[in-house]
Each structure stands twice: as C-alpha cells, then as structure tokens.
Design an enzyme around this catalytic site. Sequence first.
Site, PDB file in Angstrom:
ATOM      1  N   SER A  45      50.012  19.773  18.864  1.00 42.39           N
ATOM      2  CA  SER A  45      49.998  18.500  19.568  1.00 42.39           C
ATOM      3  C   SER A  45      51.406  18.185  20.107  1.00 42.39           C
ATOM      4  CB  SER A  45      49.467  17.404  18.639  1.00 42.39           C
ATOM      5  OG  SER A  45      49.054  16.272  19.355  1.00 42.39           O
ATOM      6  N   ASP A 105      37.870  18.694  20.470  1.00 41.14           N
ATOM      7  CA  ASP A 105      39.097  17.907  20.388  1.00 41.14           C
ATOM      8  C   ASP A 105      38.892  16.590  21.140  1.00 41.14           C
ATOM      9  OD1 ASP A 105      41.707  16.862  20.560  1.00 41.14           O
ATOM     10  OD2 ASP A 105      42.602  18.855  20.655  1.00 41.14           O
ATOM     11  N   HIS A 155      40.798  18.272  16.760  1.00 39.05           N
ATOM     12  CA  HIS A 155      42.192  18.314  17.184  1.00 39.05           C
ATOM     13  C   HIS A 155      43.070  19.103  16.208  1.00 39.05           C
ATOM     14  CE1 HIS A 155      45.658  17.087  19.456  1.00 39.05           C
ATOM     15  NE2 HIS A 155      46.196  16.435  18.441  1.00 39.05           N
TER      16      HIS A 155
END
Length: 292
Positions: free
Chosen positions: A98, A232, A260
């Site tokens: 991320s 996600d 995610h």
Amino acid sequence: MERMTPRTVTLHGHELSYLDSGTGPVVLFIHGILGSHRNWAHLIDRIDDNHRVIVPDLFGHGESAKPVGDYSLGAHAATMRDLLDRLGIERVTLVGHSLGGGIAMEFYYLFPERVERLVLVASGGLGREVNPVLRSATLPGAEWLLPLIASGWVRARAETAGRVMSRAGWKPGSDIAAIWQGFTSLGDGESRRAFLATTRAVIDPGGQSVSAHDYLPDAVPIPTLVVWGSRDRMIPAWHAISAQQSIPACRVELFHGAGHFPHLDEPDRFAKLLRDFIATTRREKPPSASGA
C-alpha cells in the site's frame, strides 16, 4: 505470530523501531498507512532461514516516534536509507504494501544502487483511485472529527459489537482485522496527527495525488513483482495492470478472493512466491551511487 522484541535506533533525534532476524540476502518490508511491523511479523519465520529480514515501523506508526515533520514518500524513503546505513546494509530486496509500495518505488527512484528487486503489494502510487474513507481524511475538519471517531467510547462499542457477532459465528477477514488494528492506534493525538500528515502527503479529496507513472519509466529496469488481491476494496486490483505501463516486464500475481492484504490472506503462498522470485531473479548491473 510475532516472536521477537523490536529493536530501536535513533535517527535525526527520533527513535525508529524495527525487527531484524536471520542472515543472508536482505529483505526490507515496508508497511502501509495505519500499519506496523505486525503486518509482516507472521512472514519472518517463513523467510529468515536464509534471508536477513528487516521490518521497521515507519515514523508516525507502530512503536516508532511520531514527530511533527515531513511525512512525504521522499522523507520515508530517506529514513529507510538511513536505517540501512546504520545497519551497514548496502542493497536490499524491497517489499512494500500500500503506502509502503509507494515508498519502495520512491526509494528505488532516489537510491537505485541500493535495490536488488521490487515487490509491490496492493501498492499505492499506480493510479488515482483509492477508497473514499482515505480521501475523507484529506477534507477540511478531519482533524476535528477523527478524535471523535477514534475515541475510546466508539472503539469500546465497536469491540462489543464484534464480540457479539463472533459468538453468532461471524469471523472477521484479514482486511477487517488489520484495518481495525490500525484504527485502534489512533487513540492518541500524536498518532492522529501523523496519520493525517501521511495521508495528505499522498492523497487529496479526488484520490491519490502521487503517481509512479511520472518517474519510473525513466528509471533503470529492475526485477519487479506486483501482487494484488482480486477483492481489494482500498485500491482497485486493475492498478496491477497499470503498473506494467511504468515498470517494463514486471511480473503480476493476482490472489483471487484476497483483499487489500493478500500477504495476510494467503501467507504461505505469498512467502513461497517471494522466495521463488528472489531465487530466480537477479539485477544484472546495479548503477553506481555516483550515477543515481
């Protein structure tokens, strides 16, 4: 499960917390917004038998200091460089999730001679789209609303509701568990300030504001693995395909049904994939520091 006590190092007057385990080629894991070393801790004993694994808490996160200051991708990347310098480590395989993926790409752009490979997991910086919850943190007044949302009263009632649902058979997925763990870290003012500064450095009300497409096409090619969960809900999985526009010949692996945090949903698969990627790829000729 975490089995180590974090170490600390002082960088520019502030303590940075990190895990350090194993010997061999170095793998540096970088977590995302509201994350910490705990997002990777379960992978350490799957990797450190023949790799040295470094897992820091970014400034503003986990057990590291939360100073007032610069929380941009460049600042985080420079901190990772300083940590490696302090540990006497020349080159690493970078694994970023991320926000950590954006930091990994920024690190590679700034310090290409230090990177052997890139592994980007549900990475930021590859498209404009991002979950509205994160966009809302950039709106005026978020600094006043966040203390109410993250208050002990709200957290206690959410935990009570979770226990009731668990007794009814509900089991939270990896995404919910990881995001809740991060959310509970916002109980103090320093953590909230750092969260808002970090979020606003890479996101605006319209979405992600920093794009790797602006600079990675000019970077020296490097072995790159992109991993994404097909479900996600934070950053859409099709950004994995857009990564190929900026990173020539990168390898894309989609974890069907994962969210995610694909490395939490399927840790054994992720560890095997990472080990195989490291074992079968090699950077042919890293540039010299003077050419960076």
